[in-house]
Design a protein around this motif. Sequence first.
Motif, PDB file in Angstrom:
ATOM      1  N   GLU A  76      46.513  40.644  51.032  1.00  0.00           N
ATOM      2  CA  GLU A  76      45.970  41.982  50.822  1.00  0.00           C
ATOM      3  C   GLU A  76      46.612  42.560  49.563  1.00  0.00           C
TER       4      GLU A  76
ATOM      5  N   VAL B 223      39.791  42.781  37.143  1.00  0.00           N
ATOM      6  CA  VAL B 223      40.360  43.118  38.443  1.00  0.00           C
ATOM      7  C   VAL B 223      40.526  44.632  38.613  1.00  0.00           C
TER       8      VAL B 223
ATOM      9  N   SER C 102      37.332  46.089  39.647  1.00  0.00           N
ATOM     10  CA  SER C 102      37.021  45.670  41.015  1.00  0.00           C
ATOM     11  C   SER C 102      37.823  46.469  42.034  1.00  0.00           C
ATOM     12  N   LEU C 103      39.099  46.709  41.758  1.00  0.00           N
ATOM     13  CA  LEU C 103      39.920  47.478  42.688  1.00  0.00           C
ATOM     14  C   LEU C 103      39.452  48.926  42.782  1.00  0.00           C
TER      15      LEU C 103
ATOM     16  N   ALA D  34      36.566  48.744  45.035  1.00  0.00           N
ATOM     17  CA  ALA D  34      37.036  48.539  46.407  1.00  0.00           C
ATOM     18  C   ALA D  34      37.479  49.865  47.019  1.00  0.00           C
TER      19      ALA D  34
ATOM     20  N   ALA E 212      34.176  46.671  51.021  1.00  0.00           N
ATOM     21  CA  ALA E 212      34.871  45.786  50.083  1.00  0.00           C
ATOM     22  C   ALA E 212      36.093  45.160  50.754  1.00  0.00           C
ATOM     23  N   TRP E 213      36.341  43.881  50.442  1.00  0.00           N
ATOM     24  CA  TRP E 213      37.451  43.134  51.017  1.00  0.00           C
ATOM     25  C   TRP E 213      38.181  42.422  49.872  1.00  0.00           C
ATOM     26  N   PRO E 214      39.056  43.139  49.124  1.00  0.00           N
ATOM     27  CA  PRO E 214      39.763  42.530  47.993  1.00  0.00           C
ATOM     28  C   PRO E 214      40.997  41.769  48.449  1.00  0.00           C
ATOM     29  N   ARG E 215      41.251  40.621  47.802  1.00  0.00           N
ATOM     30  CA  ARG E 215      42.415  39.804  48.140  1.00  0.00           C
ATOM     31  C   ARG E 215      42.949  39.103  46.886  1.00  0.00           C
TER      32      ARG E 215
ATOM     33  N   PHE F  26      41.985  36.320  42.010  1.00  0.00           N
ATOM     34  CA  PHE F  26      41.590  37.505  42.755  1.00  0.00           C
ATOM     35  C   PHE F  26      40.173  37.274  43.267  1.00  0.00           C
TER      36      PHE F  26
ATOM     37  N   MET G  28      36.996  39.341  45.764  1.00  0.00           N
ATOM     38  CA  MET G  28      36.586  40.481  46.559  1.00  0.00           C
ATOM     39  C   MET G  28      35.278  40.107  47.253  1.00  0.00           C
TER      40      MET G  28
ATOM     41  N   ARG H 294      33.312  39.229  43.917  1.00  0.00           N
ATOM     42  CA  ARG H 294      34.030  38.906  42.679  1.00  0.00           C
ATOM     43  C   ARG H 294      34.927  37.699  42.894  1.00  0.00           C
TER      44      ARG H 294
END
Length: 157
Positions: free
Chosen positions: A11, A36, A39-40, A43, A50-53, A64, A66, A87
């Motif tokens: 996470e 990124v 994208s964040l 998110a 959204a599921w960013p990792r 990265f 998402m 992403r």
Amino acid sequence: MTTTTALRLEEITAKNLKAALAIRVRPDQEFAVTPVAHSLAEAYVHAGTAWPRLIMDGDRAVGFLMAFLDIDWHEDGGSVIRSGLWRLNIAAEEQGKGYGRFAVRAVAEELRRRGTRELWVTWHPGDHGPENFYLTLGFHKTTETAEEESVGVLPLP
């Protein structure tokens, strides 16, 4: 190719944010993937879907991803609900080592866990774009487009 024993998704937290923001693709790929930081921000705005990792290999951030979870694909009140990979950014110096394949498999596993039967993805067409990567992983290119991007789907048995 790297071994998958040290690979994991993390996470995004205050502890690893700088590592996430440092992920950069090759210059010839920048047309095809959003940075990124952008994208964040998305998110944050789309916190429910959204599921960013961060993709980690041991203690190193190598990429990265998402995912999107149960979005209203046509934004028409829910005629089509989809989940998939939004992403995927693999650091330029880490490409070709299996991290992208790991990321797609990890998203597929998460979606299966949630009861989803298909993994959707979009990509920018072009010589340095990711189309061959996705097709090699078993995605089927559909006749759809989304914001001028190609759309692919991977069945999740």
